[in-house]
Scaffold this active site. Structure first.
Site: not given
Ligand code: NDP
Ligand code: 8X3
Length: 252
Positions: A140, A153
């Site tokens: 991220s 985080y």
């Molecule tokens: P979402 O919340 O849309 O998706 C998150 C996914 O992670 C879901 O499929 C969820 O599945 C899965 N997940 C969470 N906890 C668990 C667990 N304990 N076991 C298995 N699966 C798990 O978020 P994003 O797609 O945005 O995020 C994906 C990744 O990208 C994350 O690592 C996030 O930190 C990172 N990220 C996101 C950003 C953003 O702005 N959106 C920016 C930068 C990084 P389920 O609940 O079904 O288990």
């Molecule tokens: C997710 C983006 O800006 O909330 O990693 O940290 S931010």
């Protein structure tokens, strides 16, 4: 099976978009997450649209036993995994360090750091046996800079950055590439999870600028897998054009 991709967190956001993007490119796809119903729905969507196979595996990446059991039970013909996308992760809360909830800290570290380690360690024997592989870790902008009330985080994503660098060094001898992808603000379920279902608070994160979509990120991840074998994109930051860093935005 020719090409296999294994994606964690495929029930939503980047993971789901990656599953569709890689399936479109002809990959047989192992989709994982805790929500079985969503995995089944995604399997159906992909199989209706594309001529590929889908293997759904429901498990919690933060549960070490469950993770190793699920991966060790992958059928023989699904074990030639070329690409692992370590995407499952979450933020919980946006609180000052002294006011934050320790259980939420535990969940973030257990999922974003330990979950990624468990999945990687369980999949690696398959990649090592075939003498080739590509691991893509979702960091991220929070892996590059800390911001106010981002404390644990950000720490979990700094850890993803450090783990990616270490993996890249230690896995050189197995011809396994490691790419860290660092997105800025993307509108997925991320903020809804962070703010525990408060849709208004989640929506307010993306007001005044055009955030990334899950498809934007999936497209870039897919691109990283299309470069020639002798090339590796080590580290890639992708932001909305109106975001310069974890902290600076131009909002209208
Ligand atoms: P979402 O919340 O849309 O998706 C998150 C996914 O992670 C879901 O499929 C969820 O599945 C899965 N997940 C969470 N906890 C668990 C667990 N304990 N076991 C298995 N699966 C798990 O978020 P994003 O797609 O945005 O995020 C994906 C990744 O990208 C994350 O690592 C996030 O930190 C990172 N990220 C996101 C950003 C953003 O702005 N959106 C920016 C930068 C990084 P389920 O609940 O079904 O288990
Ligand atoms: C997710 C983006 O800006 O909330 O990693 O940290 S931010």
């Amino acid at each position: 099976m020719e090409k296999i991709v294994f994606i964690t967190g495929a029930t939503s956001g980047f993971g789901e978009a990656c599953a569709i993007r890689f399936a479109e490119a002809g990959y047989d796809t192992i989709i994982t997450g805790r929500r079985k119903d969503r995995l089944e729905k995604l399997q159906q969507t992909i199989e209706e649209k594309f001529d590929v196979n889908v293997l759904p595996l429901a498990f919690d990446v933060s549960n070490r036993q469950e993770t190793f059991k699920s991966i060790n039970e992958i059928p023989e013909n699904w074990r030639h995994i070329h690409i692992l996308i370590n995407n499952a992760g979450l933020a919980l809360g946006r609180d000052f360090f002294d006011e934050a909830d320790i259980d939420e800290w535990d969940t973030m570290l257990d999922t974003n750091v330990k979950g990624l380690l468990y999945v990687s360690k369980a999949i690696l024997p398959f990649m090592i046996a075939q003498g080739k592989g590509h691991i893509i870790n979702l960091g991220s902008v929070a892996a590059k800079e800390v911001y106010e009330r981002g404390n644990v985080y950000c720490a979990s994503k700094f850890a993803v950055e450090a783990i990616s660098r270490s993996m890249r060094i230690d896995l050189l001898r197995h011809h396994i590439k490691v790419t860290a992808i660092h997105p800025g603000a993307a509108e997925t379920e991320f903020s809804l999870v962070r703010f525990k279902g408060d849709a208004a608070q989640a929506e307010s994160v993306y007001q005044g600028f055009k955030p990334l979509t899950a498809n934007d990120v999936a497209e870039v991840i897919y691109y990283c897998t299309t470069v020639p074998d002798h090339v590796c994109i080590n580290d890639l930051v992708i932001c909305p054009a109106q975001q310069a860093s974890a902290i600076y935005f131009h909002k209208e």
